[in-house]
Design a protein around this motif. Sequence first.
Motif, PDB file in Angstrom:
ATOM      1  N   ALA A 108      21.646 -57.283   9.475  1.00  0.00           N
ATOM      2  CA  ALA A 108      22.812 -56.457   9.122  1.00  0.00           C
ATOM      3  C   ALA A 108      23.846 -57.307   8.372  1.00  0.00           C
ATOM      4  O   ALA A 108      24.914 -57.630   8.909  1.00  0.00           O
ATOM      5  N   PRO A 109      23.549 -57.665   7.124  1.00  0.00           N
ATOM      6  CA  PRO A 109      24.450 -58.598   6.401  1.00  0.00           C
ATOM      7  C   PRO A 109      25.779 -57.986   5.992  1.00  0.00           C
ATOM      8  O   PRO A 109      26.618 -58.684   5.434  1.00  0.00           O
ATOM      9  N   TYR A 110      25.974 -56.695   6.290  1.00  0.00           N
ATOM     10  CA  TYR A 110      27.267 -56.068   5.997  1.00  0.00           C
ATOM     11  C   TYR A 110      28.274 -56.318   7.114  1.00  0.00           C
ATOM     12  O   TYR A 110      29.429 -55.915   7.031  1.00  0.00           O
ATOM     13  N   PHE A 111      27.816 -56.951   8.199  1.00  0.00           N
ATOM     14  CA  PHE A 111      28.714 -57.375   9.277  1.00  0.00           C
ATOM     15  C   PHE A 111      28.910 -58.890   9.191  1.00  0.00           C
ATOM     16  O   PHE A 111      28.008 -59.598   8.732  1.00  0.00           O
ATOM     17  N   VAL A 112      30.039 -59.360   9.697  1.00  0.00           N
ATOM     18  CA  VAL A 112      30.255 -60.815   9.667  1.00  0.00           C
ATOM     19  C   VAL A 112      29.249 -61.537  10.548  1.00  0.00           C
ATOM     20  O   VAL A 112      28.865 -62.670  10.273  1.00  0.00           O
ATOM     21  N   SER A 113      28.802 -60.880  11.587  1.00  0.00           N
ATOM     22  CA  SER A 113      27.806 -61.503  12.467  1.00  0.00           C
ATOM     23  C   SER A 113      26.424 -61.511  11.803  1.00  0.00           C
ATOM     24  O   SER A 113      25.558 -62.305  12.164  1.00  0.00           O
ATOM     25  N   GLY A 114      26.205 -60.636  10.857  1.00  0.00           N
ATOM     26  CA  GLY A 114      24.955 -60.601  10.095  1.00  0.00           C
ATOM     27  C   GLY A 114      23.782 -59.966  10.814  1.00  0.00           C
ATOM     28  O   GLY A 114      22.696 -59.835  10.245  1.00  0.00           O
ATOM     29  N   LYS A 115      23.979 -59.605  12.060  1.00  0.00           N
ATOM     30  CA  LYS A 115      22.845 -59.024  12.790  1.00  0.00           C
ATOM     31  C   LYS A 115      23.296 -58.094  13.908  1.00  0.00           C
ATOM     32  O   LYS A 115      24.452 -58.139  14.343  1.00  0.00           O
ATOM     33  N   VAL A 116      22.338 -57.315  14.364  1.00  0.00           N
ATOM     34  CA  VAL A 116      22.573 -56.378  15.475  1.00  0.00           C
ATOM     35  C   VAL A 116      21.435 -56.581  16.463  1.00  0.00           C
ATOM     36  O   VAL A 116      20.268 -56.605  16.082  1.00  0.00           O
TER      37      VAL A 116
END
Lengths: 422, 332
Positions: A368-376
């Motif tokens: 999930a690169p649209y989040f700062v964490s990059g993952k879910v």
Amino acid sequence: MRRSVLALVVSFTLVGLMFIGNVALAQPVVKIGAIFPLTGASAATGVKLKYAVEVAEEIINGLHPDIDVPLARTSGLPKLSGARVQFVFADHQGNPEIAKSEAERLIQNEKVVALIGCYQSSATKPASAVAERYGVPFIAGSSSSAALTERGLKWFMRIAPNDDMETKFFFDYLKFLNQNYNAGIKRVGVVFIDNEYGVHAAEMVDKWIETYKKDGFELAARIKYPTTVSNVDTEVQRVKAARLDAIFHASYIADITQFVKGYRAYDVTPKAVLNYCGGFQDPKFLENLGRDANYFSGSNAIASSLFAKMEVAKRINDLYKPKAGVDIDGPTIEDFSSALVMADAINEAGSTDPARVLEVLKTKTFYAPYFVSGKVKFDDKGQNEYSASVMVQVLNGVYEAVWPVEFKTAEPVPAFPPWRSR
Amino acid sequence: MNQRSRHEWRSLAIVIGLLAVLPLLTKNVNVHHVIVMFFIYASLGEAWNMITGLAGQTSFGHASFFGIGAYAAAVAFYRFGASPWIGMVIGALAAAAVGAIVSYPMFRLRGHYFAVATLAVSEIVFQLFVSWRWVEGATGISVPVAREGLWTLQFHSSKLPYCYLALAGFVAAAAAFHWLANSRIGFYLRAIKDSEEAAMAIGINPAKYKLLAMVSSASLTAIFGSIYTQYILYIDPFMVFSMHVSIKIVLLTVLGGLGSVWGPVFGAAVLIPLSEYTRVLFGGTGRGIDLILFGVLIVMVACFQPQGIVGILRSRGRSGKGGQTRDAKAAA
């Protein structure tokens, strides 16, 4: 003779077109239910969430090689023979009873294989209980009440950080301000709307203050206001009387707008105002308040200032903004994520069998690169382990990322300047 | 029992028989939901008719009785593990008590003032429940899922039992209203509605009979609040105490026809499916078309037929029978 050849060609062409048409019609469709408040008090937000899910649908079904998210480079779900994904929207009007009946309708009549929604935690509760009973996976994008993932449900998951995680995030940020900017923040208060969202947020402050007392914080005020509030003068005066250094706000857009105007009118200048996922994140906050919006902060899954650093988020926003007229915001990208993650899981399972989809949801770490964490990644309770938040502060009318430092787009302003000097 | 009353009982029995078959005609869960909500709201209309249709006291606060019943069942089960039947009885008694305590002084008020006062009381009860931690305040109560059966009033595998539970409730509510309307008390209440002064002059005690109507109406409303809770399995104050609930009860009864046992039946038969299906058809667009259609219908009824659907049918009956109504015949 020529006429008969022409007739033959035309006939074959027509039959061919019909065949192609039939193939197109026969292409399988995977239906996912999306329940949002599309009318009622939260309709403005609900419609934006719908646009975000439509963007997800467009990315999944179309070819978007320039967007680095799962299912963008292919058309449909490749492991299900290119099946198209169709999000079937339903309106719960902010009413839990309707959320429940719409969940039942989508599962039973529309034959959806999964559900997403419902924004308001009070609506997500009964809708996810229906999904649980029918054994259908349900991902809530932006419902933040911690209680949702404390019910021991097997089929329920949530992308957004809950208000428990957000409260800890707030205290850590205040510690950061004290340690790095000598902000001197001690007296903390919580101002919250009297509904599931606000009450839970306040309960989380009650919980976490015990941990952070050793860092010098004290809970100096707990100010609740009614959902139908039309004047917050009394509450603002209570805030002023409490002489708070930092205010945690659990408010929707209409209320937070009133509070900011009240803080200005009564010259309330705390050092920091931190907002839970709610009204502050809505770009209307900037529109409504202009320069008065400056220096307010809150957790957010995305900020327009981060588009320069996060190419994928920018690409998604390029598809979203023409529909919504505003940049994508935190809750909206969380519901976009719920749509994409659900489709990704169905594709990964190679089947719409709920048990196989659930297995993928419970075990896979989603890109999930649209989040700062990059993952879910969902934990045992269904909560996304990776907090998809940055602290943003409005600086010169822009949501700037100020913490954690690795995502910083601007230096935080650790204390509100006096209103008259702005 | 006069001929008209016998005729109405027979008609009621036929309609109830037809309604009993209705849920069996489909396995569609959405249709079953509409049927359950139809029965619940038709029953709430019958309850409201007792105080407004018969006694002429317009109440905009019936959501408070509905909510008390809903919370009684939820709290009984959630806090004490007691059967919702027990909660239902407690809720009905509590609603009756609240109805009596609150409305007795308010009966001094007339017309709009009484209506506004009921609205205010409803808001007070709503605020009380929102702030009351023991009943989980604003966050509401998720009723624990239990083994299905009549004792728990929970049915998970099918909605059919809920359809018949709501139907049974409706039969009781319609029969109660019909009995009350045709009893001596019913005639007293109508007399009070027409003119309190004239009623007093012939020896009727308006306060006593209005109180009786309010207590019956409140407790009946609360019973359906309890059934609603066991059906939805989640309640919060915004759902059950909101003005939306009161308005819906008023709307469907007025739309159907005030003061008649058939009014709430017709009103609910139009409004509940209309609100459900317009939402299903247009709700997903996010443009509020369903609500616009709903509003237009209400405005049309208010403008063109204030007597409601029952009024339309009666006027047709009148024109079809040379201007003589069945009521007139019965009276003769």
